[in-house]
Write an enzyme that holds these catalytic residues in place. Structure first.
Site, mmCIF file in Angstrom:
data_model
loop_
_atom_site.group_PDB
_atom_site.id
_atom_site.type_symbol
_atom_site.label_atom_id
_atom_site.label_comp_id
_atom_site.label_asym_id
_atom_site.label_seq_id
_atom_site.Cartn_x
_atom_site.Cartn_y
_atom_site.Cartn_z
ATOM 1 N N GLU A 289 -4.184 0.827 19.268
ATOM 2 C CA GLU A 289 -5.186 -0.028 18.629
ATOM 3 C C GLU A 289 -5.454 0.411 17.194
ATOM 4 O OE1 GLU A 289 -8.230 -1.789 21.849
ATOM 5 O OE2 GLU A 289 -8.177 0.406 21.835
ATOM 6 N N GLU B 267 -4.862 0.563 29.740
ATOM 7 C CA GLU B 267 -6.250 0.712 30.185
ATOM 8 C C GLU B 267 -6.537 0.064 31.538
ATOM 9 O OE1 GLU B 267 -6.525 1.148 25.671
ATOM 10 O OE2 GLU B 267 -5.298 0.080 27.134
#
Length: 267
Positions: free
Chosen positions: A114, A134
């Protein structure tokens, strides 16, 4: 005294920010504030013409420190303690007015990917792996993953990364458009530096204005983009950089934009 997890150095007008939390540079809460302070310093430093973001040791960044998750499991805690500020700092990196290159080695998982996607260009060492895993923890990428990945590689491939959770290698990441260059083993910083150095020669005002338009391209309507482009163009054409570019064109010389930087809000 708190530990230092993010450092920077400056050489030849290029700042190198290094994530330092060995062995895999997992992203701790303290790192958000340290990165924020460094970005603000570099934004206001006229010596800095471009930035490289990298990680020390074995990896670029393996994502969030999962040992902190136990503190985030009551309503509102993860937002108040971690995500609100982390998203703000990642956005500060995303909208940074100077060129930013991510130099990735080892792996960029979760929050590591990210933060890399907040950079203008991503250079990855061969052998790198990339993932947004995740979902395996019962959560999802919460610092830009769902939307910044779509902007880079499209909806279908983003869903493959997030929903299937499997890592992809550097050639696949390059094919998908997730990264921009592959460097030989041990050469990633050299390649990133060359790209940063090339972009540092660009007219700073025009670069910052154009970058903001590119970033807004998927968010604003076409009439809004045209209006902003016209305003930005007026600023570029009346800048010292434009005068230098025109002078150099007629003199048959390379333009020298090294003496100008865009006016920065809050400076």
């Amino acid at each position: 005294m708190s530990d230092t997890f993010v450092e920077f150095s400056l050489s030849e007008n290029i700042a190198t920010i290094t994530l330092k939390n060995p062995p895999l540079n997992v992203f701790k809460i303290e790192m958000t504030g340290q990165l924020d302070a460094i970005l603000e310093d570099l934004r206001l430093n006229d010596e800095v013409r471009a930035v490289i973001l990298t990680g020390a040791g074995r990896a670029f960044c393996a994502g969030s420190d999962i040992s902190e998750f136990k503190d985030f499991q009551q309503p509102g805690q993860v937002v108040d303690l971690k995500l609100r500020r982390q998203n703000a700092v990642f956005q500060k990196l995303d909208s940074f007015p100077k060129p930013v290159v991510a130099a990735v080695h080892g792996l960029a998982f979760g929050g590591g990917l990210e933060i890399a996607m907040c950079c203008d260009l991503i250079v990855a060492e061969e052998g790198c792996r990339f993932a947004l895993p995740e979902m395996r923890l019962g959560v999802f990428p919460s610092s830009g993953g769902p939307f910044r990945t779509v902007r880079r590689i499209g909806e279908g491939r983003t869903k493959q990364l997030i929903f299937l959770t499997d890592p992809i290698d550097a050639p696949m990441a390059l094919q998908w458009g997730l990264i921009d260059r592959i460097a030989a083993t041990g050469e990633v910083l050299k390649v990133a530096h060359a790209l940063a150095a090339e972009m540092s020669k660009r007219p700073a005002k025009a670069f910052a204005l154009c970058k903001s338009l590119i970033d807004e391209a998927t968010r604003l309507s076409l009439p809004e983009l045209i209006a902003r482009s016209l305003d930005a163009s007026d600023q570029a054409f009346t800048s010292a950089d434009c005068k230098e570019g025109v002078r150099a064109f007629f003199a048959k010389e390379e333009p020298d934009f090294s003496q100008t930087l865009p006016a920065l809000e809050g400076k």
